[in-house]
Design a protein around this motif. Structure first.
Motif, short mmCIF file in Angstrom:
data_model
loop_
_atom_site.label_atom_id
_atom_site.label_comp_id
_atom_site.label_asym_id
_atom_site.label_seq_id
_atom_site.Cartn_x
_atom_site.Cartn_y
_atom_site.Cartn_z
N TYR A 1 -5.42 2.29 8.81
CA TYR A 1 -4.89 3.04 9.95
C TYR A 1 -6.03 3.15 10.95
N THR B 1 -1.77 -1.31 9.78
CA THR B 1 -0.42 -0.74 9.94
C THR B 1 -0.20 -0.42 11.41
N SER C 1 -4.14 1.51 0.04
CA SER C 1 -3.92 2.34 1.23
C SER C 1 -5.22 2.99 1.70
N GLY D 1 12.68 -2.70 0.15
CA GLY D 1 13.94 -2.89 -0.58
C GLY D 1 13.91 -3.92 -1.69
N ARG E 1 13.93 -4.97 -5.10
CA ARG E 1 14.21 -4.29 -6.37
C ARG E 1 14.52 -5.26 -7.50
N LYS F 1 0.90 -5.12 9.93
CA LYS F 1 1.95 -4.65 9.01
C LYS F 1 2.89 -3.71 9.76
N ALA G 1 0.30 5.53 -0.29
CA ALA G 1 -0.75 6.54 -0.25
C ALA G 1 -0.72 7.41 -1.51
N ASP H 1 8.02 -6.62 3.19
CA ASP H 1 8.21 -5.55 2.21
C ASP H 1 9.42 -4.73 2.61
N PRO I 1 0.84 -1.21 0.00
CA PRO I 1 0.00 0.00 0.00
C PRO I 1 0.87 1.25 0.00
N SER J 1 7.89 -5.28 8.09
CA SER J 1 7.99 -4.03 7.33
C SER J 1 8.55 -2.95 8.24
N GLY K 1 6.75 -1.42 -2.84
CA GLY K 1 6.19 -0.09 -2.66
C GLY K 1 6.70 0.89 -3.71
N ARG K 2 7.91 1.39 -3.50
CA ARG K 2 8.42 2.42 -4.42
C ARG K 2 8.46 1.99 -5.88
N HIS L 1 8.11 0.16 6.96
CA HIS L 1 7.41 1.24 6.27
C HIS L 1 8.34 1.85 5.20
#
Ligand SMILES: Cc1cc2nc3c(=O)[nH]c(=O)nc-3n(C[C@H](O)[C@H](O)[C@H](O)COP(=O)(O)O)c2cc1C
Length: 356
Positions: free
Chosen positions: A112, A138, A75, A279, A281, A222, A48, A277, A46, A244, A300-301, A246
């Motif tokens: 949340y 979370t 999210s 890192g 890649r 999470k 945002a 989650d 997730p 995680s 995520g990213r 975050h």
């Protein structure tokens, strides 16, 4: 900043121990999450406000995840409502009928806990009424971490976007309260102000039980990083744990998630599924996480980068690339199915050092 970098670097410190001559002509990446069949253990974390990355935002991500029959976590702070995200995938086929064991797209909802429990309860209700299969609660954000870039930039949501799950406007959406992150206090980040005004910092294990009581679907924690908390989470009745930090955005200098994974897996001792989650890649990162006990991983990213690059097509390309790399890593390490991946396939740093 240190944890953010370490999340990636820690994967580089782990070596793969490949096995050879194992007929890898037919590699199968399919697996299950909480009993739901998905096409691969590479899922979407997730994040945002995805419409800041691309106008199609969460709908583009949902469509790409749907296409690859994997799990997407939406999210609470999405810029598209739960209902609109679900509607955006309605025209897509939900199963690949040709497969022997068909996999289906799966959606989980990230939650949340608001000071206003009625707001929180309605989010749970809407997620389950809209076919979400689990709540990822979370647990690492009683306050927002010190995000220097957000403070420097005085982060706020652009005026044309909203936290769509809280719009009280038309379309028959539930009245879950109005929230606004567009009002930064003095020089602070608007998001940090929002969190301290809305999110409940008294959050504790009883609240996890409260979520369990209100959810008819499984609940995951999470943001777990230690064996102690993993045991408490199991005692509190969670159905899964996401290791995680975050994405390094909360407490800096906590361990990289891949370094925390094994102690959590051992503490949980098979009672619930453990995910990771942070890192991820490369396909080899996915392989290493599975070897150390993760059921699946969440990205995520990379999703946000792919969204900014080319919307739905970009996220599809990102998933295709990671999946292809993962499939190749499995083949070259001698694994035909994800069940074949185990602890013997990796060497972690202390073991390597011990041999020097
Ligand atoms: C821009 C951004 C927004 C995020 N938003 C949320 C969120 O709304 N809820 C949440 O639980 N985690 C959120 N996360 C954390 C991710 O779910 C995930 O833990 C993290 O991004 C994984 O690390 P990775 O980015 O290295 O893949 C966010 C992360 C980023 C980078």
């Amino acid at each position: 900043m240190l944890t953010l970098a370490n999340n990636e670097q820690a994967f580089d410190r782990i070596q793969i121990r490949p096995r050879i001559l194992r007929d890898v002509s037919n590699v199968n990446t399919r697996t299950t999450v909480l009993g739901h069949r998905i096409s691969s253990p590479i899922c979407i974390a997730p994040t945002a406000m995805q419409r800041m990355a691309h106008p199609d935002g969460e709908c583009a991500t949902a469509r790409a995840a749907h296409h690859y029959k994997t799990c997407m976590v939406l999210s609470s702070w999405s810029t598209t409502s739960i209902e609109d995200v679900v509607a955006s995938t309605k025209d897509l086929p939900s199963r690949n009928g040709e497969e022997e064991e068909p996999s289906s797209p799966v959606k989980w909802f990230q939650l949340y806990i608001y000071k206003d429990r009625e707001v929180t309860r309605q989010l749970i209700e809407r997620a389950q009424n809209n076919g979400f299969k689990a709540i990822a609660l979370t647990v690492d954000t009683p306050f927002l971490g010190r995000r220097l870039a957000d403070i420097r930039n005085r982060f706020q949501l652009p005026p044309h976007l909203t936290m769509a799950n809280f719009s009280t406007a038309d379309k028959g959406k539930s009245q879950v309260g109005r929230v606004n992150v567009s009002e930064p206090v003095s020089n602070a980040s608007g998001l940090a102000s929002y969190v301290s005004s809305q999110i409940d910092p008294t959050l504790n294990w009883k609240d996890v039980q409260w979520v369990k009581k209100h959810a008819r679907i499984p609940v995951l924690a999470k943001g777990v990083l230690t064996a102690e908390d993993a045991k408490l989470a199991v005692e509190a009745g969670v159905d899964g744990i996401i290791v995680s930090n975050h994405g390094g955005r909360q407490l800096d200098t906590v361990p990289a998630t891949i370094d925390a994974l094994e102690e959590v897996v051992k503490a949980v001792d098979g009672h619930v599924e453990v995910y990771l989650d942070g890192g991820i890649r490369r396909g080899t990162d996915v392989f290493k996480a599975l070897a150390l006990g993760a059921r699946a991983v969440f990205v995520g990213r990379p999703t946000l980068w792919a969204l900014s690059y080319k919307g739905e097509e970009g996220v599809k390309e990102m998933l295709a690339l990671l999946n292809e790399e993962f499939r190749l890593a499995m083949a070259l390490a001698g694994c035909q199915t994800v069940k074949d991946i185990n602890r013997s396939h990796v060497k972690t740093l202390p073991e390597c050092l011990a041999k020097l």
